[in-house]
Design a protein around this motif. Sequence first.
Motif: not given
Lengths: 59, 393
Positions: B237-258
Motif C-alpha cells: 500500500i505504501f510502495a515507494t516510487t521507482a520512476v526516473k526522468g528519461d532526460q534528467t535522470g531524476r529520481t524521487f527518493g522515498i515518496k510513496e506512490i499511493a
Amino acid sequence: MSQRATDALFQSLFLLTDIRVMLRETAPLHQLSAEEKETAGKLLKSIRRQVDILEEELI
Amino acid sequence: MRCAGDIEARQVDETAINIDPIQVGGRLTADAMKAVIAYGDGYSVCDNCRKPFRLDYIKKPPIADFHADLASWVEMDACRVVPGARRGFQAVCQGLVQKGDPVILTALSHYTEFIAAESVGAVPREIPKDEKNHITPDAAAETIERVIKTEGKAPALLFVEGVDYQFGNHHDIKGIAKVAHSYDIPVLYNGAYTVGILPVSGRDLGVDFVIGSGHKSMAAPAPSGLVATTAEYAERIFATTAVKGDQTGRTFGIKEIAMMGCTLMGVTVMGMMASFPHVKERVLAWDEELAKSRVIIDALLAIEGTKILSDMPREHTLTRIDTRESFDRVAETHKKRGFFFTSALGKRGIAGVIPGATKIWKFNTYGMTKAQAEYTAGAFLDIATENGLTVND
C-alpha cells in the motif's frame, strides 16, 4: 522584531478561541453557570493583558 | 457578519446546537482551532522538513511521532494521514486491485467506496443487507460465492463499514473478516463513523486496513483521515516510487506512490494532531454520548407516530428517523409545508436537519453537553405539542 508582541497576538487569539468554544458549549442560549462565568471572566482578563502588551509594543 | 469579501463568517456551532449527521464528530477542539490559527499558511509544516523529505518523517512539529501514535492507537502496524477516508479507500484499491478485479462492497457502502473501486477499474459487487439493515457474515459468504461463480475469480478486496452512514448501525466485522479471510480476501474496515468517537482496534476486529475520517470523526479540518494497515500489507500500500526522468535522470527518493508523495502538509494534519489527545480521551466516554443520545431518542419516541429506523436501543449517536406519521402530518396542512419543522427548530436554535425534511431524516447528537441534549429533547416535544401532535408520557 517584537517577539513579545507576536506572542501576545497569538496568546490573545488562543484565549479568544477558548471563549469561542464556551459559546459553542452553551449554545443556543449562552446562559453560563457560575463556574463558566468565572472562567469567562478569567479569560477576558487575560485577553486584556495581552492587548495591553500589544499596545505597549506597537503603539 | 462577513470574514472576508462576500464570505460570511460561519457561526452555526456558536449560535445553535448542531445535529447534522455528518458534521458533529468533525467539529474542532479548542486546541485544533489554535493549531489552525498558527498553521494556516500553505506548507506550514515544512519549515523543518529534512532528508528523506517526507511528511511522516518530520520531527518538528512531531508529525513522525503522530504517525506512530495513530498506528498503535488503532492497533495496526503502519499508518499514514490522507486527505479524507475516501483517499484511504483509493490508496488501498490502488495497491491491491487490478483492472477487472471484483471488489466486494455492501448495500450500505458510501459512494466514495464505489468510486475508489471504480478509479482502479474494479467491478463492484454488493453484499445485500438483511431485513434489520445489517450486513452479516452469512450474506458476505453468499456474496463471495456468487462473485466467484459469476466473475470466475475471487474478489481482490472486501469493504465493510463499522457503522454505516445510512442507519448508524453496527455490523459484525469480526465475523465478516473471518469469512473473507477464509477465501484469502483482505478486509478494509471503513471507520468513518467510528475511528475518533468510539474505541477501535484493527487487531481485535481482525481486519487488514482501518480507514478513519479526520473531518467526520476526529475533530479535524477537512480533508483529513487515516489509512492504517498491517506489516503484511504496508509495503504494497505504501510502495515507494521507482520512476526516473528519461532526460534528467531524476529520481524521487522515498515518496510513496499511493500518497502522491506528501499528503496533509499544513492545517489539516496540525488540526488532527492538536485534537488527537482529546480524541483519545473522548472515545473512552462513548457510553456518555449514547446516554445523551437516548435522552433525545426517548423524547422523539414520545411523539405519537414517530419511529426510529435504526437499531434500538441506539448504540450510535447517528440515527435515522421516520416522522411521516408525526411531523409530516403537520406539514401536509401547514402554511410553510415541510419547512415548518426546520423553521421551528431554527427558532429554537437547533441546526443541521435538511430544510424541508419531515419524512425520513437523520440526525447525530455526538458532542453535545447534557444540558444541550435536554434542551434539544424539549425542543422536539415543544414543536410537537405546538402543532397538535400527541405526546405520550
